[in-house]
Design an enzyme around this catalytic site. Structure first.
Site, PDB file in Angstrom:
ATOM      1  N   ASP A  29      -3.378  -2.874   2.154  1.00  0.00           N
ATOM      2  CA  ASP A  29      -2.733  -1.824   1.363  1.00  0.00           C
ATOM      3  C   ASP A  29      -1.404  -2.271   0.759  1.00  0.00           C
ATOM      4  O   ASP A  29      -0.749  -3.192   1.249  1.00  0.00           O
ATOM      5  CB  ASP A  29      -2.461  -0.602   2.241  1.00  0.00           C
ATOM      6  CG  ASP A  29      -3.701   0.193   2.564  1.00  0.00           C
ATOM      7  OD1 ASP A  29      -4.810  -0.293   2.272  1.00  0.00           O
ATOM      8  OD2 ASP A  29      -3.572   1.305   3.120  1.00  0.00           O
ATOM      9  N   HIS A  43      -1.492  -4.491   5.807  1.00  0.00           N
ATOM     10  CA  HIS A  43      -0.565  -4.236   4.699  1.00  0.00           C
ATOM     11  C   HIS A  43       0.018  -5.543   4.187  1.00  0.00           C
ATOM     12  O   HIS A  43       0.053  -6.539   4.908  1.00  0.00           O
ATOM     13  CB  HIS A  43       0.582  -3.319   5.140  1.00  0.00           C
ATOM     14  CG  HIS A  43       0.138  -1.945   5.555  1.00  0.00           C
ATOM     15  ND1 HIS A  43      -0.379  -1.680   6.803  1.00  0.00           N
ATOM     16  CD2 HIS A  43       0.128  -0.768   4.875  1.00  0.00           C
ATOM     17  CE1 HIS A  43      -0.692  -0.386   6.877  1.00  0.00           C
ATOM     18  NE2 HIS A  43      -0.402   0.189   5.727  1.00  0.00           N
TER      19      HIS A  43
END
Length: 255
Positions: free
Chosen positions: A79, A225
């Site tokens: 992400d 992430h």
């Protein structure tokens, strides 16, 4: 795995349930007073909040939290990019012969279109993670702003790559009653996760890997992430890739 792609079909299916529950609360309050009516009201509100805050809650529309497969494949999802770390992450994935889906933020993609195209060129997936990543208030967005966040990112990513993303991840995993209508219109399926290490906030690489490992299983969706403030995202992804290999898992895409 294509059967896992389920855009919402009935974005307002929650509304009759809400109206029915509140009618039941009103009747209970009228029949037995506040000692029964108040707990019933609080219980229905708690369910509504659960649908907003729980990342894999399907109250406001379908959400994929695990792939229905038996092979030792997992879906790596990364992400918040693109970022300064994207190129290094792509090299890592190549070195491990791994594939991942990058859930990208529209405005960040617009600022780094070459990185977006490089993600696609190397055979990875590109997905929608909102236009501006309003982390503190995504859960509270109204219908107009929610649609702008989803459609804005979709527009940017389609213009850069020539293809419309098929997957969407809500910011912080939150949803609300207004998320499903724009997802339906864009043919986007919402993705949650089944394994996470809190790598966006945790600085300890070993703890991140251990948390993810606890939840690994065939078909697991792993949340990672890039560009985290602690600056260790590349190191964490490298450690996760190494551990997946050691455990005999393959990082593959659902398409």
């Amino acid at each position: 795995m294509h059967a896992s792609h389920r855009p919402p079909r009935h974005p307002r299916a929650w509304l009759p349930l809400l109206l029915l529950s509140q009618a039941a609360v009103a009747w209970l309050w009228w029949r037995w007073g506040w000692p029964v009516g108040l707990p019933a009201m609080l219980a229905t509100h708690a369910v509504a909040w659960w649908g907003v805050l729980a990342p894999n809650a399907a109250l406001y529309g379908p959400v994929l939290s695990r792939l229905p497969i038996a092979d030792r494949d997992v879906w790596l999802t990364i992400d918040d990019g693109p970022s300064d770390q994207t190129a290094a992450i792509l090299d890592l994935l190549d070195a491990h012969d791994a594939r991942a889906t990058f859930f990208l933020v529209g405005e960040r993609a617009r600022a780094r279109p070459d990185l977006v195209r490089e993600i696609a060129r190397r055979g990875h997936g590109i997905a929608n993670h909102s236009a501006t990543h309003p982390q503190a208030r995504f859960w509270a967005l109204g219908p107009r702003r929610m649609r702008a966040e989803i459609e804005g990112a979709q527009h940017e990513l389609r213009n850069i790559t020539g293809s419309a993303p098929r997957w969407f991840r809500a910011v912080v995993g939150h949803a609300n009653p207004f998320v499903s209508a724009p997802l339906r219109d864009a043919r986007l399926a919402r993705v949650g996760w089944s394994a996470r290490g809190f790598d966006a906030v945790e600085r300890d690489v070993a703890r991140v890997v251990a948390r993810i490992e606890r939840d690994l299983a065939p078909g697991a969706i792993v949340l990672l992430h890039e560009g985290a403030p602690h600056g260790r995202s590349v190191e964490m992804i490298a450690a996760v890739l190494g551990r997946l290999e050691a455990l005999g898992y393959r990082a593959a895409l659902p398409e």
